[in-house]
Motif scaffolding. Sequence first.
Motif, PDB file in Angstrom:
ATOM      1  N   ARG A  33       0.822  -1.222   0.000  1.00  0.00           N
ATOM      2  CA  ARG A  33       0.000   0.000   0.000  1.00  0.00           C
ATOM      3  C   ARG A  33       0.851   1.266   0.000  1.00  0.00           C
ATOM      4  O   ARG A  33       0.382   2.339  -0.370  1.00  0.00           O
ATOM      5  N   ARG A  34       2.122   1.162   0.399  1.00  0.00           N
ATOM      6  CA  ARG A  34       3.011   2.336   0.423  1.00  0.00           C
ATOM      7  C   ARG A  34       3.715   2.565  -0.905  1.00  0.00           C
ATOM      8  O   ARG A  34       4.407   3.550  -1.083  1.00  0.00           O
ATOM      9  N   PHE A  35       3.526   1.656  -1.872  1.00  0.00           N
ATOM     10  CA  PHE A  35       4.202   1.749  -3.171  1.00  0.00           C
ATOM     11  C   PHE A  35       3.621   2.898  -3.991  1.00  0.00           C
ATOM     12  O   PHE A  35       2.424   2.959  -4.233  1.00  0.00           O
ATOM     13  N   CYS A  36       4.458   3.810  -4.416  1.00  0.00           N
ATOM     14  CA  CYS A  36       4.076   4.931  -5.291  1.00  0.00           C
ATOM     15  C   CYS A  36       2.732   5.545  -4.910  1.00  0.00           C
ATOM     16  O   CYS A  36       1.775   5.507  -5.684  1.00  0.00           O
ATOM     17  N   PRO A  37       2.621   6.129  -3.729  1.00  0.00           N
ATOM     18  CA  PRO A  37       1.342   6.741  -3.352  1.00  0.00           C
ATOM     19  C   PRO A  37       1.051   7.963  -4.212  1.00  0.00           C
ATOM     20  O   PRO A  37       1.945   8.509  -4.841  1.00  0.00           O
ATOM     21  N   GLY A  38      -0.198   8.357  -4.246  1.00  0.00           N
ATOM     22  CA  GLY A  38      -0.540   9.582  -4.968  1.00  0.00           C
ATOM     23  C   GLY A  38      -1.118   9.371  -6.342  1.00  0.00           C
ATOM     24  O   GLY A  38      -1.002  10.239  -7.204  1.00  0.00           O
ATOM     25  N   GLY A  39      -1.696   8.210  -6.586  1.00  0.00           N
ATOM     26  CA  GLY A  39      -2.366   8.019  -7.864  1.00  0.00           C
ATOM     27  C   GLY A  39      -1.533   7.259  -8.874  1.00  0.00           C
ATOM     28  O   GLY A  39      -0.489   6.701  -8.563  1.00  0.00           O
ATOM     29  N   ASP A  40      -2.009   7.288 -10.118  1.00  0.00           N
ATOM     30  CA  ASP A  40      -1.391   6.485 -11.170  1.00  0.00           C
ATOM     31  C   ASP A  40      -0.375   7.235 -12.009  1.00  0.00           C
ATOM     32  O   ASP A  40       0.103   6.719 -13.009  1.00  0.00           O
ATOM     33  N   ALA A  41      -0.071   8.462 -11.643  1.00  0.00           N
ATOM     34  CA  ALA A  41       0.884   9.224 -12.434  1.00  0.00           C
ATOM     35  C   ALA A  41       2.257   8.556 -12.376  1.00  0.00           C
ATOM     36  O   ALA A  41       2.776   8.270 -11.315  1.00  0.00           O
ATOM     37  N   ALA A  42       2.815   8.266 -13.532  1.00  0.00           N
ATOM     38  CA  ALA A  42       4.154   7.669 -13.590  1.00  0.00           C
ATOM     39  C   ALA A  42       5.096   8.688 -14.194  1.00  0.00           C
ATOM     40  O   ALA A  42       4.698   9.467 -15.045  1.00  0.00           O
ATOM     41  N   PRO A  43       6.339   8.735 -13.836  1.00  0.00           N
ATOM     42  CA  PRO A  43       6.932   7.909 -12.804  1.00  0.00           C
ATOM     43  C   PRO A  43       6.721   8.514 -11.422  1.00  0.00           C
ATOM     44  O   PRO A  43       6.354   9.673 -11.289  1.00  0.00           O
ATOM     45  N   CYS A  44       6.961   7.714 -10.407  1.00  0.00           N
ATOM     46  CA  CYS A  44       7.046   8.237  -9.051  1.00  0.00           C
ATOM     47  C   CYS A  44       8.499   8.076  -8.617  1.00  0.00           C
ATOM     48  O   CYS A  44       9.283   7.422  -9.299  1.00  0.00           O
ATOM     49  N   GLU A  45       8.844   8.667  -7.496  1.00  0.00           N
ATOM     50  CA  GLU A  45      10.230   8.646  -7.051  1.00  0.00           C
ATOM     51  C   GLU A  45      10.380   7.820  -5.782  1.00  0.00           C
ATOM     52  O   GLU A  45       9.582   7.954  -4.854  1.00  0.00           O
ATOM     53  N   LEU A  46      11.407   6.975  -5.748  1.00  0.00           N
ATOM     54  CA  LEU A  46      11.793   6.267  -4.539  1.00  0.00           C
ATOM     55  C   LEU A  46      13.064   6.935  -4.035  1.00  0.00           C
ATOM     56  O   LEU A  46      14.048   7.050  -4.763  1.00  0.00           O
ATOM     57  N   TYR A  47      13.014   7.402  -2.793  1.00  0.00           N
ATOM     58  CA  TYR A  47      14.166   8.056  -2.179  1.00  0.00           C
ATOM     59  C   TYR A  47      14.902   7.018  -1.329  1.00  0.00           C
ATOM     60  O   TYR A  47      14.284   6.275  -0.582  1.00  0.00           O
ATOM     61  N   ILE A  48      16.218   6.986  -1.463  1.00  0.00           N
ATOM     62  CA  ILE A  48      17.034   5.950  -0.835  1.00  0.00           C
ATOM     63  C   ILE A  48      18.092   6.609   0.038  1.00  0.00           C
ATOM     64  O   ILE A  48      18.747   7.572  -0.378  1.00  0.00           O
ATOM     65  N   GLY A  49      18.260   6.087   1.245  1.00  0.00           N
ATOM     66  CA  GLY A  49      19.326   6.531   2.142  1.00  0.00           C
ATOM     67  C   GLY A  49      20.198   5.351   2.524  1.00  0.00           C
ATOM     68  O   GLY A  49      19.691   4.271   2.819  1.00  0.00           O
ATOM     69  N   VAL A  50      21.508   5.540   2.472  1.00  0.00           N
ATOM     70  CA  VAL A  50      22.446   4.509   2.896  1.00  0.00           C
ATOM     71  C   VAL A  50      23.230   5.076   4.069  1.00  0.00           C
ATOM     72  O   VAL A  50      23.835   6.145   3.965  1.00  0.00           O
ATOM     73  N   HIS A  51      23.189   4.364   5.185  1.00  0.00           N
ATOM     74  CA  HIS A  51      23.815   4.801   6.435  1.00  0.00           C
ATOM     75  C   HIS A  51      25.060   3.962   6.718  1.00  0.00           C
ATOM     76  O   HIS A  51      25.002   2.735   6.653  1.00  0.00           O
ATOM     77  N   ALA A  52      26.173   4.629   7.014  1.00  0.00           N
ATOM     78  CA  ALA A  52      27.395   3.921   7.409  1.00  0.00           C
ATOM     79  C   ALA A  52      27.266   3.560   8.880  1.00  0.00           C
ATOM     80  O   ALA A  52      27.560   4.371   9.757  1.00  0.00           O
ATOM     81  N   PHE A  53      26.810   2.354   9.157  1.00  0.00           N
ATOM     82  CA  PHE A  53      26.483   1.955  10.522  1.00  0.00           C
ATOM     83  C   PHE A  53      27.720   1.805  11.403  1.00  0.00           C
ATOM     84  O   PHE A  53      27.772   2.327  12.499  1.00  0.00           O
ATOM     85  N   SER A  54      28.705   1.058  10.929  1.00  0.00           N
ATOM     86  CA  SER A  54      29.899   0.852  11.758  1.00  0.00           C
ATOM     87  C   SER A  54      31.143   1.182  10.938  1.00  0.00           C
ATOM     88  O   SER A  54      31.464   0.487   9.993  1.00  0.00           O
ATOM     89  N   GLY A  55      31.791   2.249  11.288  1.00  0.00           N
ATOM     90  CA  GLY A  55      32.986   2.680  10.559  1.00  0.00           C
ATOM     91  C   GLY A  55      32.620   3.292   9.216  1.00  0.00           C
ATOM     92  O   GLY A  55      31.454   3.340   8.821  1.00  0.00           O
ATOM     93  N   ASN A  56      33.623   3.788   8.535  1.00  0.00           N
ATOM     94  CA  ASN A  56      33.399   4.304   7.191  1.00  0.00           C
ATOM     95  C   ASN A  56      32.943   3.158   6.302  1.00  0.00           C
ATOM     96  O   ASN A  56      33.384   2.020   6.465  1.00  0.00           O
ATOM     97  N   SER A  57      32.055   3.446   5.360  1.00  0.00           N
ATOM     98  CA  SER A  57      31.547   2.414   4.465  1.00  0.00           C
ATOM     99  C   SER A  57      31.743   2.836   3.020  1.00  0.00           C
ATOM    100  O   SER A  57      31.471   3.977   2.662  1.00  0.00           O
ATOM    101  N   SER A  58      32.220   1.904   2.231  1.00  0.00           N
ATOM    102  CA  SER A  58      32.208   2.100   0.784  1.00  0.00           C
ATOM    103  C   SER A  58      31.341   0.996   0.199  1.00  0.00           C
ATOM    104  O   SER A  58      31.319  -0.132   0.709  1.00  0.00           O
ATOM    105  N   PHE A  59      30.606   1.322  -0.846  1.00  0.00           N
ATOM    106  CA  PHE A  59      29.616   0.381  -1.357  1.00  0.00           C
ATOM    107  C   PHE A  59      29.237   0.732  -2.786  1.00  0.00           C
ATOM    108  O   PHE A  59      29.510   1.829  -3.271  1.00  0.00           O
ATOM    109  N   THR A  60      28.596  -0.225  -3.432  1.00  0.00           N
ATOM    110  CA  THR A  60      27.916   0.040  -4.695  1.00  0.00           C
ATOM    111  C   THR A  60      26.429  -0.099  -4.422  1.00  0.00           C
ATOM    112  O   THR A  60      26.011  -0.802  -3.496  1.00  0.00           O
TER     113      THR A  60
END
Length: 166
Positions: free
Chosen positions: A70-97
Amino acid sequence: AQIVESGGYAYFRFSVDERESSVVVVVTPLSGDPDLYASFNLTRPEARSADTFSSLTIGGDTLRISHYDRRFCPGGDAAPCELYIGVHAFSGNSSFTILATQANETAIALLDGVPQQASLEVHDWQYYTFGVSDLPAHVRIAVTPSNGDPDIYIGRSSFPTELDYE
């Protein structure tokens, strides 16, 4: 590769073009322990809330966000919608893809008395439908795993999620 200092965040945005496909976000650590958060409503998702999807495992993290959620792309059928992503460095510095993709998601119709076999990767979902014509009905649904630890979520009027089920 992305690099985030210990305790810090990196933010990304993914355009969801297909409303009938799930979104899969994968963070692969090269060093440290990056944790993954995502939201369709919060532009800087950082903590678990009703609007935030999260994967906080040690090592690589994967989020599969079903288009049935139910939380997927709220706000109707208008495409595209945006997914916002956060990556947290939990322990020590983090490098990632990081990789975000969309995957086709089709519900499989079950037939009364006919077994159905499936195989899923860790954190993957498979949706099934089963019609009940007479109410009240006595329905028995079971899973017999050959390996792993599958969970069953049931919804009567919509597809279930980890947070929204009967």
